[in-house]
Design a protein around this motif. Structure first.
Motif, PDB file in Angstrom:
ATOM      1  N   VAL A  71      69.933  -4.399  36.156  1.00  0.00           N
ATOM      2  CA  VAL A  71      70.893  -4.951  36.458  1.00  0.00           C
ATOM      3  C   VAL A  71      70.998  -6.596  36.103  1.00  0.00           C
ATOM      4  O   VAL A  71      69.947  -7.084  35.876  1.00  0.00           O
ATOM      5  CB  VAL A  71      71.233  -5.141  38.144  1.00  0.00           C
ATOM      6  N   GLY A  72      72.001  -7.094  36.012  1.00  0.00           N
ATOM      7  CA  GLY A  72      72.148  -8.540  35.820  1.00  0.00           C
ATOM      8  C   GLY A  72      73.376  -9.405  36.644  1.00  0.00           C
ATOM      9  O   GLY A  72      74.572  -8.618  36.784  1.00  0.00           O
ATOM     10  N   TYR A  73      73.417 -10.520  36.855  1.00  0.00           N
ATOM     11  CA  TYR A  73      74.221 -11.091  37.745  1.00  0.00           C
ATOM     12  C   TYR A  73      74.582 -12.472  37.418  1.00  0.00           C
ATOM     13  O   TYR A  73      73.374 -13.051  37.140  1.00  0.00           O
ATOM     14  CB  TYR A  73      74.227 -10.712  39.119  1.00  0.00           C
ATOM     15  N   PHE A  74      75.549 -13.297  37.544  1.00  0.00           N
ATOM     16  CA  PHE A  74      75.725 -14.703  37.276  1.00  0.00           C
ATOM     17  C   PHE A  74      75.354 -15.313  38.713  1.00  0.00           C
ATOM     18  O   PHE A  74      76.057 -14.821  39.770  1.00  0.00           O
ATOM     19  CB  PHE A  74      77.161 -14.913  36.856  1.00  0.00           C
ATOM     20  N   ALA A  75      74.476 -16.181  38.799  1.00  0.00           N
ATOM     21  CA  ALA A  75      74.108 -17.014  39.849  1.00  0.00           C
ATOM     22  C   ALA A  75      73.985 -18.600  39.294  1.00  0.00           C
ATOM     23  O   ALA A  75      72.780 -18.952  39.014  1.00  0.00           O
ATOM     24  CB  ALA A  75      72.689 -16.474  40.612  1.00  0.00           C
ATOM     25  N   PRO A  76      74.883 -19.090  38.841  1.00  0.00           N
ATOM     26  CA  PRO A  76      74.942 -20.530  38.460  1.00  0.00           C
ATOM     27  C   PRO A  76      74.527 -21.595  39.316  1.00  0.00           C
ATOM     28  O   PRO A  76      74.379 -21.445  40.872  1.00  0.00           O
ATOM     29  CB  PRO A  76      76.628 -20.898  38.410  1.00  0.00           C
ATOM     30  N   LYS A  77      73.703 -22.391  38.663  1.00  0.00           N
ATOM     31  CA  LYS A  77      73.158 -23.626  39.479  1.00  0.00           C
ATOM     32  C   LYS A  77      73.768 -24.818  39.053  1.00  0.00           C
ATOM     33  O   LYS A  77      73.767 -25.315  38.092  1.00  0.00           O
ATOM     34  CB  LYS A  77      71.532 -23.874  39.348  1.00  0.00           C
ATOM     35  N   GLY A  78      74.590 -25.422  40.014  1.00  0.00           N
ATOM     36  CA  GLY A  78      75.532 -26.630  39.871  1.00  0.00           C
ATOM     37  C   GLY A  78      76.683 -26.289  38.599  1.00  0.00           C
ATOM     38  O   GLY A  78      77.151 -25.307  38.671  1.00  0.00           O
ATOM     39  N   ASP A  79      76.484 -26.747  37.391  1.00  0.00           N
ATOM     40  CA  ASP A  79      77.464 -26.673  36.578  1.00  0.00           C
ATOM     41  C   ASP A  79      76.612 -25.875  35.480  1.00  0.00           C
ATOM     42  O   ASP A  79      77.402 -25.311  34.435  1.00  0.00           O
ATOM     43  CB  ASP A  79      77.643 -28.025  35.668  1.00  0.00           C
TER      44      ASP A  79
END
Length: 237
Positions: free
Chosen positions: A70-78
């Motif tokens: 599985v893969g998922y977006f977990a942004p850190k700041g910008d």
């Protein structure tokens, strides 16, 4: 519509499957007979049931899951951050761990599952193997009574069809035509059975599965006309 979706609400996934047994002769006679009946149309007179058994992993009734990545977006700041992880080993543990991930992090109505050809393969395969293994279906895979627009699934192959029901495009071909850099894979789907049963190299299968998850996410970004993920934005956890 794609542009309105929040990337953080999407779980990208891919599965790898193999036949339940390494050899056709290991199946009991009833299963052998049912395999012969099930595959009669696909085999025609070109292959015997035993010769065709290498493809048994395609059917949930005769195969099993050896990896879900599985893969998922977990942004850190910008900064964008795409996290990739895998469940592998014994099938029942794979399924239970995957179900727990959905319950803990992707159980809300806003959450969606995305895979390439997922609606025809990955999603129903996981659901069938859960039922076979006595695991209650998670909400995201229990489609009974849901209207089409209530099904929380995205499929990059279906998106690429643009309403064309007869068009099949592999993930590898789609990545090529969209200009997505191809990872240096040392195997393809037809090799998974031998890598699992003969080479006993599950790590190689996991790597291959994770690369497909990343490529699926890249295809989705391209279809939104967004910048592709850079290598330093992809994190294995």
């Amino acid at each position: 519509m794609l542009y309105k979706l929040n990337l953080e609400h999407i779980l990208f996934l891919d599965i790898e499957t193999v036949p339940q047994k390494q050899h056709f002769t290991e199946l009991d006679e009833d299963v052998q007979a049912l395999w012969e009946q099930k595959t009669q149309y696909q085999r025609k007179d070109e292959f015997t049931p035993e010769e065709f058994y290498d493809r048994a992993g395609i059917w949930a009734e005769f195969g099993k899951i050896v990896c879900i990545s599985v893969g998922y977006f977990a942004p850190k700041g910008d900064q964008r951050n795409f996290r990739v992880t895998s469940f592998y080993g014994e099938e029942i543990k794979i399924l239970k761990d995957f179900k727990q991930l959905l319950a803990d992090h992707f159980s809300q109505a806003k959450h969606l599952l995305c895979a390439h050809n997922g609606k025809e393969f990955d999603f129903p395969y996981i659901a069938r193997r859960m039922v076979i293994n006595g695991i209650n279906l998670p909400y995201k895979l229990d489609l009974f009574g849901k209207k089409p627009w209530e099904v929380p699934h995205l499929d990059t192959m279906e998106l690429w069809k643009f309403g064309d029901y007869k068009h099949f495009t592999s993930l590898k071909l789609l990545a090529l035509v969209l200009g997505i850099p191809s990872p240096k894979e040392d195997m393809d789907g037809s090799m998974v059975k031998d890598v699992f049963y003969i080479e006993n190299d599950l790590d190689r299968i996991v790597t291959y599965c994770e690369l497909d998850v990343v490529t699926t996410a890249q295809v989705f970004l391209k279809m939104r006309n967004e910048e592709l993920l850079a290598d330093d934005e992809i994190k294995k956890v």
